[in-house]
Design a protein around this motif. Structure first.
Motif, mmCIF file in Angstrom:
data_model
loop_
_atom_site.group_PDB
_atom_site.id
_atom_site.type_symbol
_atom_site.label_atom_id
_atom_site.label_comp_id
_atom_site.label_asym_id
_atom_site.label_seq_id
_atom_site.Cartn_x
_atom_site.Cartn_y
_atom_site.Cartn_z
ATOM 1 N N CYS A 106 8.863 -4.368 -41.403
ATOM 2 C CA CYS A 106 9.379 -5.253 -42.966
ATOM 3 C C CYS A 106 10.524 -6.924 -42.473
ATOM 4 C CB CYS A 106 10.360 -3.591 -42.843
ATOM 5 S SG CYS A 106 9.826 -2.678 -43.487
ATOM 6 N N THR A 107 9.710 -7.242 -43.407
ATOM 7 C CA THR A 107 10.050 -8.685 -43.449
ATOM 8 C C THR A 107 11.308 -8.953 -44.747
ATOM 9 O OG1 THR A 107 8.434 -9.252 -42.185
ATOM 10 C CG2 THR A 107 10.135 -11.116 -43.495
ATOM 11 N N PRO A 125 16.588 -5.875 -41.341
ATOM 12 C CA PRO A 125 16.683 -5.281 -42.756
ATOM 13 C C PRO A 125 16.959 -4.016 -42.527
ATOM 14 C CG PRO A 125 14.484 -4.755 -41.060
ATOM 15 C CD PRO A 125 15.293 -6.178 -40.416
ATOM 16 N N SER A 167 14.459 4.801 -46.667
ATOM 17 C CA SER A 167 13.432 3.519 -46.314
ATOM 18 C C SER A 167 14.104 2.475 -46.807
ATOM 19 C CB SER A 167 12.330 4.099 -47.707
ATOM 20 O OG SER A 167 11.010 3.163 -47.805
ATOM 21 N N VAL A 168 13.567 1.781 -45.490
ATOM 22 C CA VAL A 168 13.984 0.489 -45.518
ATOM 23 C C VAL A 168 12.888 -0.476 -45.956
ATOM 24 C CG1 VAL A 168 13.387 -1.941 -43.616
ATOM 25 C CG2 VAL A 168 14.320 0.501 -42.738
ATOM 26 N N CYS A 169 11.276 0.006 -45.684
ATOM 27 C CA CYS A 169 9.926 -0.954 -46.759
ATOM 28 C C CYS A 169 8.829 0.395 -46.565
ATOM 29 C CB CYS A 169 9.774 -2.249 -46.337
ATOM 30 S SG CYS A 169 8.975 -2.304 -44.654
ATOM 31 N N ARG A 170 8.079 0.368 -47.829
ATOM 32 C CA ARG A 170 6.589 0.873 -47.359
ATOM 33 C C ARG A 170 5.552 -0.602 -47.596
ATOM 34 N NH1 ARG A 170 4.560 6.010 -48.414
ATOM 35 N NH2 ARG A 170 6.588 6.274 -49.006
ATOM 36 N N ARG A 171 5.167 -0.545 -46.248
ATOM 37 C CA ARG A 171 3.379 -1.565 -46.351
ATOM 38 C C ARG A 171 2.007 -0.808 -45.796
ATOM 39 N NH1 ARG A 171 4.676 -6.230 -42.209
ATOM 40 N NH2 ARG A 171 2.661 -6.594 -43.252
ATOM 41 N N ARG A 174 8.866 4.914 -36.783
ATOM 42 C CA ARG A 174 9.023 4.341 -37.285
ATOM 43 C C ARG A 174 10.286 5.046 -38.403
ATOM 44 N NH1 ARG A 174 7.729 7.644 -41.910
ATOM 45 N NH2 ARG A 174 6.697 9.837 -41.294
ATOM 46 N N GLU A 190 5.469 4.205 -43.796
ATOM 47 C CA GLU A 190 7.261 3.864 -44.886
ATOM 48 C C GLU A 190 8.138 3.807 -43.456
ATOM 49 O OE1 GLU A 190 10.451 5.796 -47.521
ATOM 50 O OE2 GLU A 190 8.458 7.586 -46.727
ATOM 51 N N PHE A 191 8.537 2.451 -43.174
ATOM 52 C CA PHE A 191 9.779 2.164 -42.194
ATOM 53 C C PHE A 191 11.375 3.244 -42.545
ATOM 54 C CE2 PHE A 191 6.153 -0.424 -40.708
ATOM 55 C CZ PHE A 191 6.464 -0.079 -39.154
#
Length: 594
Positions: A64-65, A89, A102-106, A159, A196-197
């Motif tokens: 996650c950037t 992040p 949640s850090v991000c979903r990618r 993750r 999802e991280f």
């Protein structure tokens, strides 16, 4: 902590001051936090666990950037260490717990999945710094159980990361990181994956004082069974020294005493009696060696490296190089080497003029390039390899410019000043005996008295005194162990110097007793031969004791170890020659030579 050294327009004095201060204080954060205040967390690098030199930027892998990647400006030593810190992040607020945030979903593309699979297959780990405390974790795992064919292995990406932080009042004391083994992403096949991280944070209070928060990183090297091995190494080395000292005291000194009595008797009985043994070559023993400019340059460089080593040990013993004080050692090496270059210039020029040399300027240039030249060529090759691999070991242009500025504005001027001081010292070579006009012919020697066999004998004993400790040093420099017992290392270093001096003196005596007066270079080569044994140990360590692999890691290991062993060769060669020179002067002062 505000001054940094990556701006090449700084004046050199501010540069050195900044290097010294940031190098010593790096990693020594003493920040006090308020509740809900964000504690800085920086992602540093990722890389294969078994290849410590092969590391890459954290976001070279498709994690996650953040929208704007903020890089942390670093001190010179940190950059040389391969650190490339960027803001992570994950947001960790002081004393605020998070559960599966949640850090991000990618959506990972096929290329992203292939990158992660390759990284997991090579046992990639990540490194971060939380309030200047290091933390590590693996990015995934490979399921190889019951599978004989590697193509059947399954690869999973973690993750969910769990941070457990210990605090004492308003300070961070310790951080541990764990990965959730149930939150996995299958990256075995090349297919798009939705991920999802997540991360969790748990804060716990502790009574550990802030001053002791770095101690846990040094406990592994201070465990009882490790200390037993270290002390066994010390005892082994001491026994070697005692045996060698006993040999010299009982054999060599007795032989010398008999020689003195014999020569005194010969002088009283018959002055025209033919001389033999080491007295026979008194007119040649102080004949200056061939290639005197190179010899003086080796002596000057060896003296500088010896001084550098002593200063590094002093800093280590007073606690500057505590675990994960990022880049402090590299900073100290660069600064102290620059500041001690005057010692090399003075020693080399002074000794060169004692040897009746005439072109002292050429000798000074040779002294400045003798160690820096091979090191610079090695660096150019290895930096090119690192750039090709896009690894963090590749130094930025600004850092290279800073090092060149230090060499140009500090190292070289001090070298010249030392050379001028050596030229003006006007010290004459102290020789107890006059040298004859024409050299005597050296008699034929058996094969074991030639230079290479003598070097093998001279290097084996000092190496046997340090080889146990070498494993721990290698495991620290080229692995993930932590070395903190600098007091034991210093004792081993002193023992190494003593053994090197004693064995070189013994071999020099046997050479002179055989009426071979060309002992100058032989003493230097025999003293420095331990460096060749250490490089031989590098081959053994690489293939038998480590799991390093790949062209980049192999190049870095053997390239930089060649430079280190070359430095040891110059340093110990100087010790061997100086000891032999004292010995030769002493024995020829004790007899009537004229």
């Amino acid at each position: 902590m505000g001054c940094r050294v990556l701006d090449p327009t700084m004046s050199v004095l501010l540069l050195l001051l900044c290097v010294g201060v940031t190098g010593v204080l790096s990693g020594a954060s003493d920040h006090r936090y308020k509740p809900d205040e964000t504690v800085p967390l920086y992602a540093n690098k990722v890389g294969p666990f078994h290849n410590p030199s092969e590391t890459y930027r954290y976001f070279d892998l498709p994690f996650c950037t953040p929208e704007h990647v903020k890089e942390k400006r670093e001190a010179l030593g940190e950059v040389l260490n391969g650190d490339r810190l960027v803001e992570a992040p994950y947001k960790l607020e002081f004393r605020v717990d998070h559960d599966s945030k949640s850090v991000c979903r990618r959506k990972l593309s096929k290329e992203d999945v292939a990158k992660f699979r390759g990284a997991v297959a090579k046992d990639y780990y990540f490194q971060m710094y939380f309030d200047d405390l290091p933390l590590w974790g693996f990015i995934g795992k490979a399921d190889k159980e019951g599978k004989s064919d590697p193509s059947e292995n399954k690869y999973f990406l973690y993750r969910h990361i769990h941070f457990e932080v210990l605090y004492n009042n308003d300070r961070v004391i310790e951080i541990n990181v764990q990965t959730d083994p149930s939150a996995l992403v299958d990256v075995t096949e090349d297919r798009e994956v939705e991920v999802e991280f997540l991360y969790s944070t748990k804060w716990k209070e502790t009574v550990i004082p802030f001053e002791q928060r770095m101690e846990k990183y040094s406990k592994s090297s201070s465990m009882p069974h490790h200390l037993e091995v270290h002390w066994f190494s010390i005892i082994n080395s001491c026994v070697t020294v005692l045996l060698l000292t006993g040999f010299l005291a009982t054999i060599l000194m007795r032989v010398l005493k008999n020689d003195f009595v014999k020569y005194a008797h010969d002088e009283e009985s018959a002055e025209d009696q033919e001389e033999s043994g080491w007295k026979y070559i008194h007119g040649d023993v102080f004949r200056f060696p061939k290639h005197k400019s190179l010899f003086a340059a080796c002596l000057g460089t060896g003296t500088q490296l010896f001084t550098l080593t002593i200063f590094i040990f002093i800093l280590a013993l007073v606690g500057v190089f505590y675990p994960y004080n990022r880049g402090a050692l590299f900073t100290a090496l660069v600064v102290i080497y620059a500041l001690t270059s005057g010692i090399a210039g003075y020693t080399a020029t002074s000794f060169y003029l004692q040897l009746e040399g005439t072109n002292w300027v050429r000798n000074l240039i040779l002294t400045g390039c003798l160690f820096c030249g091979p090191l610079f060529l090695t660096f150019c090759f290895l930096n090119t390899v690192a750039i090709t691999y896009s690894a963090t070991a590749a130094l930025p242009f600004g850092t290279i410019l800073v090092i060149l500025l230090i060499w140009t504005l500090v190292t070289f001027p001090l070298l010249v000043l030392g050379g001028v001081a050596g030229k003006n010292s006007k010290v004459e070579f102290q020789a107890p005996c006059r040298t004859t006009k024409y050299p005597r012919e050296v008699p034929p020697m058996p094969w074991y008295r030639h230079t290479v066999p003598q070097m093998a004998m001279a290097g084996f004993l000092p190496f046997s005194a340090i080889y146990i400790e070498l494993y721990y040093i290698f495991a620290s420099v080229w692995g993930h162990r932590i070395y903190t017992i600098y007091s034991i290392l210093f004792i081993v270093f002193i023992i190494l110097l003593i053994v090197t001096a004693f064995i070189t003196v013994a071999l020099t005596y046997f050479q002179l007793a055989a009426e071979d007066h060309e002992w100058w270079w032989r003493a230097y080569l025999c003293g420095g031969s331990t460096g060749l044994f250490v490089y031989g140990y590098c081959l053994y360590y690489y293939y038998a004791r480590s799991d390093m692999s790949g062209f980049m890691q192999t190049s870095f290991f053997f390239g930089y170890m060649a430079c280190i062993c070359y430095a040891f060769f110059l340093l110990l060669g100087m010790i061997g020659f100086r000891a032999s020179l004292l010995f030769v002067r002493h024995i020829y002062k004790s007899i009537k030579c004229e």
